[in-house]
Design an enzyme around this catalytic site. Structure first.
Site, PDB file in Angstrom:
ATOM      1  N   SER A  46      79.139  32.833 116.663  1.00  0.00           N
ATOM      2  CA  SER A  46      79.253  33.868 117.694  1.00  0.00           C
ATOM      3  C   SER A  46      77.922  34.024 118.424  1.00  0.00           C
ATOM      4  CB  SER A  46      79.746  35.177 117.071  1.00  0.00           C
ATOM      5  OG  SER A  46      80.076  36.124 118.056  1.00  0.00           O
ATOM      6  N   HIS A  88      85.728  38.385 120.882  1.00  0.00           N
ATOM      7  CA  HIS A  88      86.488  37.136 120.848  1.00  0.00           C
ATOM      8  C   HIS A  88      87.978  37.377 121.076  1.00  0.00           C
ATOM      9  CE1 HIS A  88      82.868  35.060 119.675  1.00  0.00           C
ATOM     10  NE2 HIS A  88      82.696  35.918 118.685  1.00  0.00           N
TER      11      HIS A  88
END
Length: 340
Positions: free
Chosen positions: A118, A227
């Protein structure tokens, strides 16, 4: 993240001939790894580490080192603080490690891959020479701000699911999506996934996951649906922010968050940092791809040991070493390349 062919170590940055001790990969953690005080002892002992924090402070126009080292935790945990603090700490660790290798007369080995989880993609790109430290900390601060603002008016949420097999994920997504946006945000390790989307769907999905066999389904104390499609405004904001930033082709192959494909160009880096805001992180696929390429040793470059634990579950035979304190950096000296 995605499948790949074997990639050999590239030449070290020194001209000294050396013998490769191990095939390595560097992995960089994302938000959630932060703790008050991270990197402080390192900066006190390592001129290279201290220089990273000083450069990050200058780039941001305020001392991110203060909140990193002194807290309070509630302030450090804010997305726009945590992300640049983790990036600065991760690169300070890497530069301190390189400093130790050089002081010992060893050539720093070049990893076969670098991958970030991430937000850790920004640390990975700085480590791979694709992005400057100054641009990196400024971009992750903007990323944090945009993520917090994205999806306003739509209550976002995330949940961690433990013990649910991959075979039931499609059924889970189909059922929970009847209540709103619901996606798998992270495949972190076998039996450990994080889902993201609108709160009603996440809460319904947590209940459904338990009925499908999950041992635990925990709605997380966050208001950002990372996300997921709720991050579309953040993605467009980052597209604009990234347009004015110089990228270089990475010196080491990076792996994309969603499908583990190699990222080998400057434009590929830029596209990844937009796309990964709305796409998921398939950490299982990334680790499997790195292992399939022959890598036997992973070094977690950053605070904490989150990725160390995940990798041990995905690739039990791999050696995984967290580089998160002075003692661990000294132990990593043995991984340097020995001058011939």
């Amino acid at each position: 993240m995605q499948p790949c062919t074997v990639v050999a170590l590239s030449e070290a940055r020194t001209a000294v001939p050396f013998v490769v001790m191990s095939l390595l990969a560097f992995v960089c953690p994302g938000q959630g790894s932060q703790t008050v005080g991270m990197g402080r002892a390192l900066a006190a002992e390592s001129p290279a580490g201290a220089a990273v924090f000083a450069a990050a402070d200058e780039a941001l126009g305020e001392p991110i080192s203060d909140v990193t080292w002194e807290g309070p935790a509630e302030r450090l945990d804010l997305t726009e603080q945590a992300q640049p603090a983790i990036l600065a700490t991760s690169i300070a660790i890497l530069e301190s490690l390189r400093e130790r290798w050089a002081a010992a007369g060893l050539a720093a080995p070049t990893p076969a891959f670098i991958a970030g989880h991430s937000m850790g993609q920004y640390s990975a790109m700085v480590a791979a020479g694709a992005l400057s430290l100054a641009d990196g900390v400024r971009l992750v601060r903007e990323r944090g701000r945009l993520m917090q603002a994205s999806g306003q008016g739509r209550d976002g949420a995330m949940a961690a699911l433990i013990g649910l097999g991959d075979a039931r994920l499609a059924e889970l997504v189909a059922g929970a999506s009847e209540h709103g946006i619901f996606v798998v945000a992270n495949r972190n390790a076998p039996g450990q996934v994080v889902v993201s989307g609108e709160r009603p769907a996440i809460e319904a999905g947590a209940e459904l996951a338990r009925s499908l066999g999950a041992k635990r389904a925990i709605v997380l104390p966050v208001s950002v649906a990372a996300h997921s499609p709720l991050m579309v405004e953040a993605a467009e904001g980052m597209r604009a922010a990234l347009a004015g930033v110089a990228f270089r082709d990475p010196a080491v192959p990076l792996l994309a968050n969603a499908d583990a494909r190699p990222i080998e160009t400057a434009e590929g880096c830029r596209a990844e940092l937009v796309e990964h805001l709305t796409a998921g992180v398939d950490w299982i696929r990334i680790v499997e791809r790195i292992s399939a390429a022959g890598v036997t040793t992973f070094i977690e470059i950053g605070p904490g040991r989150v990725l160390t634990g995940l990798i041990k579950r995905i690739a039990p035979d791999a050696e995984v070493i967290p580089a998160n304190d002075l003692g661990s950096l000294d132990r990593l000296l043995s991984l340097g390349a020995v001058p011939a």
